[in-house]
Design an enzyme around this catalytic site. Structure first.
Site, PDB file in Angstrom:
ATOM      1  N   ARG A 159       0.712  -1.344  -0.049  1.00  0.00           N
ATOM      2  CA  ARG A 159       0.014   0.039  -0.094  1.00  0.00           C
ATOM      3  C   ARG A 159       0.929   1.172   0.085  1.00  0.00           C
ATOM      4  O   ARG A 159       2.027   1.297   0.434  1.00  0.00           O
ATOM      5  CB  ARG A 159      -1.078  -0.108   1.269  1.00  0.00           C
ATOM      6  CG  ARG A 159      -0.069   0.274   2.413  1.00  0.00           C
ATOM      7  CD  ARG A 159      -1.072   0.349   3.564  1.00  0.00           C
ATOM      8  NE  ARG A 159      -0.439   0.991   4.865  1.00  0.00           N
ATOM      9  CZ  ARG A 159      -0.938   0.640   6.071  1.00  0.00           C
ATOM     10  NH1 ARG A 159      -1.600  -0.628   6.320  1.00  0.00           N
ATOM     11  NH2 ARG A 159      -0.097   1.001   6.969  1.00  0.00           N
ATOM     12  N   GLU A 267      -6.884  -1.860   8.857  1.00  0.00           N
ATOM     13  CA  GLU A 267      -6.128  -2.855   8.400  1.00  0.00           C
ATOM     14  C   GLU A 267      -7.119  -3.938   8.118  1.00  0.00           C
ATOM     15  O   GLU A 267      -8.311  -4.094   8.255  1.00  0.00           O
ATOM     16  CB  GLU A 267      -5.333  -3.373   9.531  1.00  0.00           C
ATOM     17  CG  GLU A 267      -4.010  -2.366   9.877  1.00  0.00           C
ATOM     18  CD  GLU A 267      -3.216  -2.250   8.595  1.00  0.00           C
ATOM     19  OE1 GLU A 267      -3.369  -2.893   7.919  1.00  0.00           O
ATOM     20  OE2 GLU A 267      -2.422  -1.182   8.784  1.00  0.00           O
TER      21      GLU A 267
END
Ligand code: FMN
Length: 502
Positions: A159, A267
């Site tokens: 990411r 997350e």
């Protein structure tokens, strides 16, 4: 043959009713993520679809999400197969690699932006956990880097938080393959060239999140999956080969020994992560197609596109290693529960051949990769590993906890698992090297039968099958019998007790 590019694949999805367009104007700071979340929470898995946002306030171009992993069915379409053949397709792709082929140019070079024209802020990158994330995150990058010793390229999804017009963070964990590359560049005190492809043909997106052995180019596995080579073009400012039909490619360099603050980010575990200190990518060039489609993975709280992608890719890898490589007798199927973020809990269905066999397989699985398998459960062939009810039944009545549960202490913890997170991480940003030192434990559960069992408390199959066959005569609503019921009828013939090791 595979799909030429993301656009060709999305047309197939739409034709099958698996892609819906949103034409109403939407806000990239809260609305895209919220609508996508409602699809993952509110539409049952078999009916889920991808979304194409065509009108994003303040941005040109469109945004697609869910296109690779709205559901297992969508995933199988992206892979070019059906849901029952996902693992075989992966194993075959890995075994029949076709290296990429370099071409002079491609659609990704339709627009080339360098110097002051580079502006990441013009790309409609959403904020995925509005009000909680540290900023907009690119969730679907296929990050291409090169081993400075061998020249072999790697593609992985790591990411990236946008920091400004020409800077993004990049979350590099040391045990990941880009971490190996970056470690080598840092040892030489040299910047690492990187190219980030976004909106690629599905074979590339799928291999980018899969566990392909280090030293194997994911683009060659993608070639094996599509049955023809991926066409690549050379970067403008980096010496890397990038997919010619990508929607976007972002090029740049990751300087050695520089860390900047990143996060927090929602997350895969379903909790907010902590702030990190990660390397940074200094962008030197952006190339893109005309009217580019920005592709994003919906991540965070499972179920999500990210949990679908990781679950299928990681489970395929475990199945390939157990069944195709080790040829472990008795192993039938592998599943990683989506509620565990598709990482924590791995379930293996097998017919153990001897006492201790199930535990041996659990030990193998727990050691394959630090990214998954905090809990490994082994069940018999009559248990549906994709059905919580069925697995819980096995856990309840085939496990004596003192005998059948093994705890392995002091091993590398699952990354970003709040139950093992060092409390100081929560308040202080730490360099990524320190985060992976967090220690945890593993739990192996042998939920297979270990002695002759009584018969199950169900009417014999002949009676139940007759009731099912004559159901229509009762005037009752149609039955939807779960697979777990079919497995019980199949594996428990009347008059026979269920015996292990046969
Ligand atoms: C949406 C999504 C985001 C991910 N983000 C990261 C990340 O930030 N860092 C990371 O190490 N792995 C991340 N992963 C997992 C990696 O993509 C995966 O482990 C892949 O195998 C990495 O490639 P590699 O094996 O070549 O290192 C992510 C996966 C998905 C689906």
């Amino acid at each position: 043959m595979g799909y030429r590019d993301l656009r060709e694949y999305m047309a197939v999805l739409e034709e099958r009713g698996k892609l819906k367009r949103v034409t109403k104007e939407v806000d990239r700071d809260w609305e895209i993520a919220s609508i996508a979340r409602c699809v993952f929470q509110g539409v049952e898995e078999s009916k889920r679809y991808a979304l194409l946002f065509e009108n994003i306030k303040g941005f040109e171009g469109s945004l697609a999400t869910g296109v690779l992993g709205a559901s297992r069915e969508v995933y199988a379409l992206a892979l070019g197969t059906t849901t029952d053949k996902i693992y075989e397709k992966w194993a075959d792709s890995a075994a029949s690699q076709i290296p990429p082929i370099e071409v002079k140019t491609g659609p990704v070079k339709e627009v080339v932006l360098k110097g002051d024209d580079v502006d990441l802020l013009k790309i409609p990158v959403p904020v995925w956990t509005p009000g909680r994330d540290g900023g907009p995150f690119i969730t679907s990058p296929c990050v291409i880097s090169k081993d400075p010793d061998t020249g072999v390229q790697n593609v992985g999804t790591y990411r990236m938080m946008i920091k400004g017009r020409n800077q993004t963070c990049i979350l590099i964990f040391a045990p990941q393959h880009i971490g190996f590359h970056y470690g080598k560049y840092e040892a030489r005190n040299e910047p690492m060239p990187v190219a980030v492809a976004i909106g690629v043909d599905p074979s590339i997106g799928l291999t980018s999140v899969a566990k392909v052995p280090f030293g194997v180019d994911e683009l060659a596995v993608a070639g094996g999956m599509r049955g023809e080579p991926v066409e690549v073009v050379r970067g403008e400012t980096v010496d890397l080969l990038v997919p010619a039909t990508a929607e976007y490619v972002i090029e740049g360099f990751v300087p050695p020994h520089v860390r900047v603050s990143e996060g927090p980010f929602g997350e895969y575990s379903g909790y907010m992560g902590t702030r990190d200190e990660t390397p940074i990518l200094n962008v030197t060039c952006i190339t893109h197609r005309h009217r580019p489609i920005y592709q994003a993975y919906t991540s965070q709280m499972p179920p999500s596109e990210s949990s679908c992608l990781r679950g299928q890719a990681f489970a395929s890898g475990i199945w390939r290693q157990l069944v195709r490589e080790l040829k472990e007798p008795g192993v039938i199927d592998v599943h990683i529960t989506e509620s565990s973020g598709s990482q924590a809990h791995v379930i293996v269905q097998m017919k153990p051949r001897y006492p201790g066999h199930a535990k041996r397989v659990a030990l193998i699985v727990s050691g394959l990769d630090p990214l998954y398998g905090k809990i490994v459960t082994i069940v018999d062939p009559d248990i549906d590993i994709r059905d919580h009810f069925s697995v819980d039944w096995a856990l309840s009545y085939r496990v004596d906890p003192a005998r059948d549960v093994t705890i392995i202490p002091n091993v590398m913890a699952l990354p970003l698992d709040p139950s093992t997170e060092d409390p100081s991480n929560v308040t202080t940003a730490k360099p990524f090297e320190e985060r992976v030192q967090v220690k945890g434990s593993k739990m192996l559960i042998d939920a297979t039968v270990k002695n002759a069992y009584p018969e199950i408390s169900l009417a014999p199959a002949e009676h139940l099958n007759r009731a099912i066959a004559e159901w229509g005569e009762l005037g009752l609503p149609p039955l939807e019998l779960p697979n777990r019921f079919k497995l019980l009828l199949q594996h428990h013939p009347p008059g026979e007790s269920f015996r292990p090791y046969q």
